[in-house]
Design a protein around this motif. Structure first.
Motif, PDB file in Angstrom:
ATOM      1  N   SER A 116       0.813  -1.213   0.000  1.00  0.00           N
ATOM      2  CA  SER A 116       0.000   0.000   0.000  1.00  0.00           C
ATOM      3  C   SER A 116       0.852   1.273   0.000  1.00  0.00           C
ATOM      4  O   SER A 116       0.316   2.374   0.120  1.00  0.00           O
ATOM      5  N   TYR A 117       2.164   1.123  -0.148  1.00  0.00           N
ATOM      6  CA  TYR A 117       3.077   2.264  -0.146  1.00  0.00           C
ATOM      7  C   TYR A 117       3.779   2.392  -1.501  1.00  0.00           C
ATOM      8  O   TYR A 117       4.344   1.419  -1.999  1.00  0.00           O
ATOM      9  N   ALA A 118       3.760   3.588  -2.043  1.00  0.00           N
ATOM     10  CA  ALA A 118       4.672   3.904  -3.139  1.00  0.00           C
ATOM     11  C   ALA A 118       6.045   4.156  -2.529  1.00  0.00           C
ATOM     12  O   ALA A 118       6.151   4.601  -1.384  1.00  0.00           O
ATOM     13  N   TRP A 134       2.540   1.567  -6.082  1.00  0.00           N
ATOM     14  CA  TRP A 134       2.163   0.580  -5.094  1.00  0.00           C
ATOM     15  C   TRP A 134       2.245  -0.846  -5.645  1.00  0.00           C
ATOM     16  O   TRP A 134       2.740  -1.741  -4.969  1.00  0.00           O
ATOM     17  N   SER A 135       1.764  -1.041  -6.849  1.00  0.00           N
ATOM     18  CA  SER A 135       1.771  -2.382  -7.436  1.00  0.00           C
ATOM     19  C   SER A 135       3.043  -2.670  -8.224  1.00  0.00           C
ATOM     20  O   SER A 135       3.307  -3.807  -8.599  1.00  0.00           O
ATOM     21  N   GLY A 136       3.804  -1.618  -8.484  1.00  0.00           N
ATOM     22  CA  GLY A 136       4.996  -1.766  -9.315  1.00  0.00           C
ATOM     23  C   GLY A 136       4.745  -1.509 -10.783  1.00  0.00           C
ATOM     24  O   GLY A 136       5.673  -1.564 -11.592  1.00  0.00           O
ATOM     25  N   GLY A 137       3.508  -1.183 -11.128  1.00  0.00           N
ATOM     26  CA  GLY A 137       3.182  -0.977 -12.526  1.00  0.00           C
ATOM     27  C   GLY A 137       3.606   0.366 -13.082  1.00  0.00           C
ATOM     28  O   GLY A 137       3.649   0.552 -14.304  1.00  0.00           O
ATOM     29  N   SER A 177      12.663  -1.609  -8.930  1.00  0.00           N
ATOM     30  CA  SER A 177      11.727  -2.740  -8.955  1.00  0.00           C
ATOM     31  C   SER A 177      11.307  -3.047  -7.525  1.00  0.00           C
ATOM     32  O   SER A 177      11.940  -2.596  -6.576  1.00  0.00           O
ATOM     33  N   ARG A 178      10.228  -3.786  -7.391  1.00  0.00           N
ATOM     34  CA  ARG A 178       9.778  -4.140  -6.042  1.00  0.00           C
ATOM     35  C   ARG A 178       9.271  -5.571  -6.014  1.00  0.00           C
ATOM     36  O   ARG A 178       8.793  -6.101  -7.014  1.00  0.00           O
ATOM     37  N   VAL A 235      -0.072   7.703   0.221  1.00  0.00           N
ATOM     38  CA  VAL A 235      -1.005   8.537  -0.525  1.00  0.00           C
ATOM     39  C   VAL A 235      -0.449   8.955  -1.877  1.00  0.00           C
ATOM     40  O   VAL A 235      -1.139   8.883  -2.896  1.00  0.00           O
ATOM     41  N   SER A 236       0.796   9.402  -1.883  1.00  0.00           N
ATOM     42  CA  SER A 236       1.322   9.979  -3.113  1.00  0.00           C
ATOM     43  C   SER A 236       2.327   9.072  -3.791  1.00  0.00           C
ATOM     44  O   SER A 236       3.041   8.319  -3.144  1.00  0.00           O
ATOM     45  N   PHE A 237       2.375   9.143  -5.106  1.00  0.00           N
ATOM     46  CA  PHE A 237       3.379   8.492  -5.941  1.00  0.00           C
ATOM     47  C   PHE A 237       4.074   9.656  -6.645  1.00  0.00           C
ATOM     48  O   PHE A 237       3.591  10.166  -7.650  1.00  0.00           O
ATOM     49  N   SER A 238       5.178  10.081  -6.050  1.00  0.00           N
ATOM     50  CA  SER A 238       5.685  11.410  -6.335  1.00  0.00           C
ATOM     51  C   SER A 238       7.184  11.414  -6.586  1.00  0.00           C
ATOM     52  O   SER A 238       7.899  10.479  -6.206  1.00  0.00           O
TER      53      SER A 238
END
Length: 122
Positions: free
Chosen positions: A30-32, A52-55, A70-71, A100-103
């Motif tokens: 659930s974390y970027a 969050w998903s790596g996409g 990568s994750r 919350v953010s993917f920044s």
């Protein structure tokens, strides 16, 4: 979430290193996660981020084509593969996470690990 960065070291220009960011907790997916770096006397700067998903991924122009983020959510880890390293990549590298953010912004992340030093000799 608690983050632990590792994998730094001393490498010659043109070499490679693989940094790892290990996270505690069961909700890591659930974390970027972002990687940032800070050289002495300079501001902390964005390097790469993964959703969050790596996409989804972002890269700084200075590392695009050389670094890969990568994750593995099953292992609660995010890796930063760094190839074709240059002396200007020398810095302390930090991983950070946010729900919350993917920044690409430093202020976009609430949780930070300690730095791991990368030194690239010419």
């Amino acid at each position: 979430v608690q983050l632990q960065a590792s994998g730094g070291g001393l490498v010659q220009a043109g070499g490679s290193l693989r940094l790892s960011c290990a996270a505690s907790g069961r909700t890591f997916s659930s974390y970027a996660v972002g990687w940032f770096r800070q050289a002495p006397g300079k501001e902390r700067e964005f390097v790469a981020a993964i959703s969050w998903s790596g996409g989804g991924t972002y890269y700084a122009d200075s590392v695009k084509g050389r670094f890969t983020i990568s994750r593995d959510n099953a292992k609660n880890t995010v890796a930063l593969q760094m190839n074709s390293l240059k002396p200007e990549d020398t810095a302390a590298y930090y991983c950070a996470a946010d729900q919350v953010s993917f920044s690409t912004a430093v202020r976009g992340y609430d949780y930070w690990g300690q730095g791991t030093q990368v030194t690239v000799s010419s």
